[in-house]
Design an enzyme around this catalytic site. Structure first.
Site, PDB file in Angstrom:
ATOM      1  N   SER A 194       3.016  -1.868  10.529  1.00 52.41           N
ATOM      2  CA  SER A 194       4.462  -1.840  10.808  1.00 52.41           C
ATOM      3  C   SER A 194       5.156  -3.150  10.448  1.00 52.41           C
ATOM      4  CB  SER A 194       4.729  -1.484  12.276  1.00 52.41           C
ATOM      5  OG  SER A 194       4.314  -0.157  12.539  1.00 52.41           O
ATOM      6  N   GLU A 201      -5.640  -5.049  10.419  1.00 53.72           N
ATOM      7  CA  GLU A 201      -4.664  -3.978  10.651  1.00 53.72           C
ATOM      8  C   GLU A 201      -5.062  -3.206  11.907  1.00 53.72           C
ATOM      9  OE1 GLU A 201      -2.450  -2.581   6.872  1.00 53.72           O
ATOM     10  OE2 GLU A 201      -4.242  -1.385   7.092  1.00 53.72           O
ATOM     11  N   HIS A 244      -9.751   0.964   4.556  1.00 60.97           N
ATOM     12  CA  HIS A 244      -8.498   1.262   5.271  1.00 60.97           C
ATOM     13  C   HIS A 244      -8.766   2.293   6.371  1.00 60.97           C
ATOM     14  CE1 HIS A 244      -4.439   2.585   6.128  1.00 60.97           C
ATOM     15  NE2 HIS A 244      -4.029   1.453   5.567  1.00 60.97           N
ATOM     16  N   ASN A 251       0.864  -1.183   0.000  1.00 60.50           N
ATOM     17  CA  ASN A 251       0.000   0.000   0.000  1.00 60.50           C
ATOM     18  C   ASN A 251       0.903   1.237   0.000  1.00 60.50           C
ATOM     19  OD1 ASN A 251      -1.895   1.965   0.377  1.00 60.50           O
ATOM     20  ND2 ASN A 251      -2.370   1.439   2.514  1.00 60.50           N
ATOM     21  N   TRP A 252       1.009   1.859  -1.173  1.00 60.65           N
ATOM     22  CA  TRP A 252       1.925   3.000  -1.311  1.00 60.65           C
ATOM     23  C   TRP A 252       1.333   4.292  -0.746  1.00 60.65           C
ATOM     24  CZ3 TRP A 252       4.473   2.979  -6.881  1.00 60.65           C
ATOM     25  CH2 TRP A 252       5.355   1.882  -6.975  1.00 60.65           C
ATOM     26  N   LYS A 253       0.034   4.285  -0.469  1.00 59.50           N
ATOM     27  CA  LYS A 253      -0.636   5.496   0.032  1.00 59.50           C
ATOM     28  C   LYS A 253      -0.377   6.674  -0.921  1.00 59.50           C
ATOM     29  CE  LYS A 253      -0.092   3.550   4.595  1.00 59.50           C
ATOM     30  NZ  LYS A 253      -0.142   3.743   6.026  1.00 59.50           N
ATOM     31  N   GLY A 281       2.779  -1.155   4.317  1.00 60.65           N
ATOM     32  CA  GLY A 281       2.751   0.264   3.968  1.00 60.65           C
ATOM     33  C   GLY A 281       4.159   0.799   3.748  1.00 60.65           C
ATOM     34  N   GLY A 282       4.677   1.493   4.759  1.00 56.67           N
ATOM     35  CA  GLY A 282       5.963   2.197   4.641  1.00 56.67           C
ATOM     36  C   GLY A 282       7.081   1.389   4.000  1.00 56.67           C
TER      37      GLY A 282
HETATM   38  C1  PEP Z   1      -1.080   0.400   6.093  1.00 56.70           C
HETATM   39  O1  PEP Z   1      -1.375   1.536   6.401  1.00 56.70           O
HETATM   40  O2  PEP Z   1      -1.818  -0.275   5.353  1.00 56.70           O
HETATM   41  C2  PEP Z   1       0.141  -0.161   6.630  1.00 56.70           C
HETATM   42  C3  PEP Z   1       0.201  -1.446   6.774  1.00 56.70           C
HETATM   43  O3  PEP Z   1       1.130   0.727   6.948  1.00 56.70           O
HETATM   44  P1  PEP Z   1       2.532   0.432   7.648  1.00 56.70           P
HETATM   45  O4  PEP Z   1       3.061  -0.871   7.109  1.00 56.70           O
HETATM   46  O5  PEP Z   1       3.390   1.591   7.238  1.00 56.70           O
HETATM   47  O6  PEP Z   1       2.265   0.360   9.097  1.00 56.70           O
END
Ligand code: PEP
Length: 251
Positions: free
Chosen positions: A210, A169, A91, A8-10, A231-232
């Protein structure tokens, strides 16, 4: 069943050039991993140029009853036409955006129906905002699932054709939150079992929040998750590739 790893690149990156750099680095490796289904969800504007297979959101009607008078929206039919196969729905950053006006369970339920009817797979995000020490957070998640799946026809629950995936999540674990910290495999395992009981159906369950190369194996193999929503770390090709390789290491 292949592990499903979703990026998920947001709202990143800010240029198509950078999007291509990240996408192509990942694609080179992902194409060789036979036990992983890799799905990249970039911002809508890059879908076409990258030929990516995942989207981060969708409009809730298809085709719009009002003749398409919905400024700025993107329909499931448009996504399908571009070759998209997976859509993230519900989300937490859309349920609880920083500036209000977030998505309700009702809107999310409509989006799920519309997307499935268009022949796309749904990655339905659920997760509590906080853990209370009691088991109340389990009821919170149960309720999100019940509302999201209200009146969804049975046929969509049967893999592989079914099209439904749940991403657990916990909101407090998402890296953009202050003091975010990934869940641990033991409690994620408890949640996976709980979700399976609520559903009474066998659909893939992913963990998100995370995820990093350091903890990915725990969620996949100790918690028994069918995949991950990242995500990140999905924006850093070396790290995302490490996660993909860990997932491919299934016996
Ligand atoms: C997300 O927001 O879908 C996510 C999993 O973010 P992160 O991995 O950065 O916590």
């Amino acid at each position: 069943m292949k592990k499903i790893i979703i990026a998920n690149w947001k709202l990143n990156p800010q240029t198509l050039k950078e999007a291509k750099r990240i996408f192509n680095s990942v694609k080179k490796v992902a194409g060789r991993l036979s036990k992983v289904e890799t799905v990249i969800c970039p911002p809508f504007v890059y879908l076409s140029a990258l030929r990516a297979t995942g989207a981060q959101d969708v409009f809730y009607e298809n085709p719009p009853a009002g003749g398409g008078a919905y400024t700025g929206e993107i329909s499931a039919a448009m996504l399908k036409n571009l070759g998209v196969k997976y859509v993230i729905i519900g989300h937490s950053e859309r349920r609880y955006p920083p500036v209000g006006g977030g998505e309700t369970d009702e809107i999310i339920n409509k989006k799920i129906k519309t997307t499935l009817e268009a022949g796309l797979k749904v990655v339905f995000c659920v997760g509590e905002k906080k853990r209370d020490g009691e088991d109340e957070y389990l009821n919170f998640v149960r309720n999100q699932i019940k509302e999201g799946f209200k009146n969804i026809p049975k046929k969509f629950f049967n893999p592989p054709a079914g099209g439904l995936i749940i991403a657990y999540e916990p909101v407090w674990a998402i890296s953009s939150q202050k003091r975010a910290k990934a869940d641990n495999p033991e409690s994620a395992f408890k949640m996976a079992i709980f979700i399976k009981r609520v559903l009474l159906q066998k659909i893939p369950i992913l963990y998100g929040g995370s995820v990093s190369p350091e903890n990915a194996g725990g969620f996949l193999f100790k918690a028994g998750m069918n995949g991950l929503l990242v995500g990140g770390q999905s924006l850093i090709p070396e790290n995302f590739i490490k996660i993909l390789k860990i997932a491919n290491n299934t016996k």
